[in-house]
Design an enzyme around this catalytic site. Sequence first.
Site, PDB file in Angstrom:
ATOM      1  N   THR A 262     -23.811  18.268 -14.776  1.00  0.00           N
ATOM      2  CA  THR A 262     -23.393  17.899 -16.158  1.00  0.00           C
ATOM      3  C   THR A 262     -21.755  17.210 -16.078  1.00  0.00           C
ATOM      4  O   THR A 262     -20.965  18.168 -15.577  1.00  0.00           O
ATOM      5  CB  THR A 262     -23.246  18.750 -17.103  1.00  0.00           C
ATOM      6  OG1 THR A 262     -24.654  19.228 -17.373  1.00  0.00           O
ATOM      7  CG2 THR A 262     -23.015  18.084 -18.688  1.00  0.00           C
TER       8      THR A 262
ATOM      9  N   GLY B  75     -23.533   8.986  -2.140  1.00  0.00           N
ATOM     10  CA  GLY B  75     -22.047   8.528  -2.191  1.00  0.00           C
ATOM     11  C   GLY B  75     -21.788   7.648  -3.157  1.00  0.00           C
ATOM     12  O   GLY B  75     -22.202   7.567  -4.233  1.00  0.00           O
TER      13      GLY B  75
ATOM     14  N   ASP C 290     -18.291  11.805 -15.291  1.00  0.00           N
ATOM     15  CA  ASP C 290     -16.861  11.599 -15.954  1.00  0.00           C
ATOM     16  C   ASP C 290     -15.821  12.089 -15.275  1.00  0.00           C
ATOM     17  O   ASP C 290     -14.775  11.796 -15.148  1.00  0.00           O
ATOM     18  CB  ASP C 290     -17.055  12.420 -17.105  1.00  0.00           C
ATOM     19  CG  ASP C 290     -18.190  11.929 -18.267  1.00  0.00           C
ATOM     20  OD1 ASP C 290     -18.445  10.804 -18.250  1.00  0.00           O
ATOM     21  OD2 ASP C 290     -19.103  12.746 -18.937  1.00  0.00           O
TER      22      ASP C 290
END
Length: 325
Positions: A252, A222, A256
């Site tokens: 991957t 988390g 982001d």
Amino acid sequence: MKNHVLVVGSINADLTIRADRFPSPGETLTGRDFTIGCGGKGENQAVALRKLGCQVRFIGAVGRDPNGAMLRRNLEKNQIGTDSLQTVDGASGAALITVAGSDNTIIVDPGANDKVTPEFLEQCSDDFEWADFVVVQYEISMEAVRKAAGMAHAHGAKFVVNPSPFRKDLMTLAMADILVVNEHEAADLTGGDNSCFGSQVLAFRDLDKKVPLVVETLGTGGCLYRDPQGQGGLGAGVYRQAAFKVDAVDTTGSGDAFLGAFVSCLANDASVPDAVLFATAAAALSVTRPGAASSVPDYDETKAFIAAYLKDHPHEGRAELVYQG
């Protein structure tokens, strides 16, 4: 609502191949499913921010090669402002990615990303004036990162730092308004370790004293964050939001996706707990499909996933109080 986000960062062509395992030194393996796509931490975060509800502009550099043209088209397709994406001589940045199971290894050649300089940023003052948030990563030079920090503050924008790939730059840390960091980066920044949850909490507490808003992601554990108001009568303190349990295909770009979702929520006036929950869900969804920027879900998909998941797991949406104060 202040949802203008300027991303100053890297943009790469991602050359990805899947294999049953990673090769040993000197070994050649047969792979499969080779793709050439768009990536780089800056590009990934810009696309995530746009998909998840922000107006986005991008400052970066691509080369005069087919990959550069592909990268520019991808930003434009995602309705991201590219007026400050410069085209320079030489090759665009590239990342060689091997995926085995749900893990990956990556080798990056910065290429044109090295041309993002403080001098170039000085020509982009209109973008900084436009921005409510300025997001950076460490795939461009630290001189450019620090220049972006100074310009963000000069124009009244919140400065968001994602120190990846890691470099121990305490000067940039001191200029951050928001820090999104994983457990490895948190340990490296504080000189600690991430061997257990207790040490991860200690690293968070150290960073929490230095930066106004910190989120430390813990992978399947988390993430940690501070809630100044408190939830469910538990009071102000540091909380852990549990990860959503999914079958991972490719991790991957999941960090982001998390950052893009988190900042997009803050930019659209969400509370920190709601932003963390939304970002955790977006990152979970992103690992269920291959790719980096291409794996990021949009806003409606993420909201629907949260609703369906919490209907089946009603207690997992509540964050756990780690310590008060």
